[in-house]
Design a protein around this motif. Sequence first.
Motif, PDB file in Angstrom:
ATOM      1  N   CYS A  13       0.816  -1.218   0.000  1.00 13.33           N
ATOM      2  CA  CYS A  13       0.000   0.000   0.000  1.00 13.33           C
ATOM      3  C   CYS A  13       0.851   1.270   0.000  1.00 13.33           C
ATOM      4  CB  CYS A  13      -0.925   0.009   1.215  1.00 13.33           C
ATOM      5  SG  CYS A  13      -2.061  -1.393   1.279  1.00 13.33           S
ATOM      6  N   THR A  14       1.911   1.278   0.797  1.00 11.07           N
ATOM      7  CA  THR A  14       2.714   2.499   0.917  1.00 11.07           C
ATOM      8  C   THR A  14       3.491   2.819  -0.356  1.00 11.07           C
ATOM      9  OG1 THR A  14       4.510   1.221   1.950  1.00 11.07           O
ATOM     10  CG2 THR A  14       2.946   2.324   3.419  1.00 11.07           C
ATOM     11  N   GLN A  57       1.573   7.811   3.824  1.00  5.78           N
ATOM     12  CA  GLN A  57       1.696   6.812   4.881  1.00  5.78           C
ATOM     13  C   GLN A  57       3.126   6.272   4.973  1.00  5.78           C
ATOM     14  OE1 GLN A  57      -0.842   6.373   6.990  1.00  5.78           O
ATOM     15  NE2 GLN A  57      -1.877   7.907   5.734  1.00  5.78           N
ATOM     16  N   ALA A  58       3.790   6.192   3.833  1.00  6.38           N
ATOM     17  CA  ALA A  58       5.193   5.772   3.838  1.00  6.38           C
ATOM     18  C   ALA A  58       6.042   6.768   4.616  1.00  6.38           C
ATOM     19  CB  ALA A  58       5.703   5.638   2.405  1.00  6.38           C
ATOM     20  N   GLU A  59       5.698   8.044   4.504  1.00  3.24           N
ATOM     21  CA  GLU A  59       6.434   9.077   5.232  1.00  3.24           C
ATOM     22  C   GLU A  59       6.212   8.940   6.736  1.00  3.24           C
ATOM     23  OE1 GLU A  59       9.089  12.217   5.555  1.00  3.24           O
ATOM     24  OE2 GLU A  59       8.567  10.963   3.836  1.00  3.24           O
ATOM     25  N   LEU A  60       4.979   8.607   7.133  1.00  4.13           N
ATOM     26  CA  LEU A  60       4.711   8.368   8.557  1.00  4.13           C
ATOM     27  C   LEU A  60       5.563   7.215   9.075  1.00  4.13           C
ATOM     28  CD1 LEU A  60       0.802   8.620   8.802  1.00  4.13           C
ATOM     29  CD2 LEU A  60       2.475  10.311   9.540  1.00  4.13           C
ATOM     30  N   GLN A  61       5.665   6.176   8.274  1.00 11.20           N
ATOM     31  CA  GLN A  61       6.436   5.002   8.677  1.00 11.20           C
ATOM     32  C   GLN A  61       7.900   5.358   8.913  1.00 11.20           C
ATOM     33  OE1 GLN A  61       6.653   1.900   5.721  1.00 11.20           O
ATOM     34  NE2 GLN A  61       6.953   0.302   7.247  1.00 11.20           N
ATOM     35  N   PRO A  68      -5.123   7.368  13.634  1.00 12.41           N
ATOM     36  CA  PRO A  68      -5.318   5.967  13.253  1.00 12.41           C
ATOM     37  C   PRO A  68      -4.062   5.237  12.801  1.00 12.41           C
ATOM     38  CG  PRO A  68      -6.031   7.408  11.485  1.00 12.41           C
ATOM     39  CD  PRO A  68      -5.648   8.303  12.624  1.00 12.41           C
ATOM     40  N   HIS A  69      -3.023   5.979  12.438  1.00 13.94           N
ATOM     41  CA  HIS A  69      -1.876   5.313  11.829  1.00 13.94           C
ATOM     42  C   HIS A  69      -0.585   5.427  12.633  1.00 13.94           C
ATOM     43  CE1 HIS A  69      -4.481   6.191   8.178  1.00 13.94           C
ATOM     44  NE2 HIS A  69      -4.453   4.886   8.254  1.00 13.94           N
ATOM     45  N   ALA A  70      -0.221   6.635  13.042  1.00 15.27           N
ATOM     46  CA  ALA A  70       1.081   6.802  13.690  1.00 15.27           C
ATOM     47  C   ALA A  70       1.136   8.107  14.460  1.00 15.27           C
ATOM     48  CB  ALA A  70       2.192   6.769  12.641  1.00 15.27           C
TER      49      ALA A  70
END
Length: 487
Positions: free
Chosen positions: A314-315, A321-325, A442-444
């Motif tokens: 997905c990322t 979202q990849a940046e959040l990771q 919800p994610h990070a």
Amino acid sequence: MSRLGLFAILSMVIGVGQAVAATHPVPLDPKTDSAKCIECHGEKSKGKNVHSAIAMGCTSCHEVRVNRNITRVKLVATTTSGVCFTCHADKKASEIKGQVHAPAVRDCVKCHDPHQSDNKNQLLKPTSGETSKENICLTCHTKGMNVPQGGSRHAALDMGCETCHVTHKTGERGKREFDNHLTKDAPGLCLDCHDAKDASLQKAHQGQPFGTADCLTCHDPHQSKSPKLMQAFQHMPFEGRQCDACHSAPKDGKVVLTAADSKAVCVTCHAEKAEQIEKAKVQHPGAMGDCTTCHNPHAGKQPAFPTPNGVAACTSCHSDQAELQKTKAHLHQPAFQQGCATCHEPHGGENQHLLRAASTNALCLECHGPDPQPKKLEADHLVTIFNDKVKLPENYFQQVPTLPIKYGRGHPVEGHPVSDIMDLTDGNKVVKSINCLTCHQPHASAKDNLLVKDQEANGKFCETCHSTQAAPQPTTPKTGPKTTPTK
């Protein structure tokens, strides 16, 4: 304060002092040099691999303290890792971007002897061997141990873990080479030992070209419950070695499919997914393309074979979202360990944001509710949620906090509402709109508890809703103009 309380505090203080600085068996001068230390501790300076700090002198890491004829020897920093980072600053986790090997974050001596060792890099034990008594890596990791009957174990494990891994190697978070501290990524790593031109390997792959393929999509690099190190989950035609169901004979060293493209091949068996993608109320643009963009057609570590895994599938498109990771310290487990499809419908659905439930709270409480009831698939070591639509590892709920919510209240403290507060006189009127996302991301988050705006869980955060109004200031009575009293 009572005598008992005072005694308890003194006991703790004394206990801490003893833990930090051990009492030396003989008196020492505060200016004691290394030569004096070596008189008794000579073994610390001899061995196959002696720490270079020994040549710098014992007092580069230790200091002598004398108080009322009691000698204590302590480290020059409050922690062992603090001492190590004095010289090995490049190993300091807080300064490193990427996935750091867990013991290296705060406990160097869990793996290394600070003085000398018979092993390379002053390791406490070698990095090879079949048991934790022989292999230091197996002190924490169980890879290659307890292989199921009928399963397989990678022969490279007998060559030592460092054959494939470099413990302190780090780099861009999310890349397998760095997250798993590999010497290099597959297939290059695998081809260092396995020759793609080997006749037996070509026969095992039924003549299909595999030299540039990612070996780890089909094979587990350590052990498997199946022969040939096959991944835990295999696509039915692949598992049954029915390659001709999807492949024709290769041509000019390239794969040839039985249909015009991979999606046409997939729809042959998965027509219901094609219908879901087409007719979904909320459509997922990514699902309308090539199926193999998100799924490996052969096997994988997770059900449905997301490629390269449930997160990166997905990322690779959802760069936010990849940046959040990469940047957030605390990641929500379903999003960044299991994969986005835990909470979202990857092929299209009926709810906003492709959520698997109609409301935010219904989604969150599927796992965090007071009485989660996942269905067990014992043969596959899985549990399912959302009416069997999502399959998760059997130990998934061991890491999930459940909340004592009853009648829409009970978190974060007893009686606190977690859903909309309704007007007592009008059951259809919402006085205050509340759901899980009122307080949580919800994610990070940069902080634990995933609180909104990366805030700490303290009174200031609560004041976001429970603001304290300033008390009204007392007013001074008005007085008229001064007058001169008449006589």
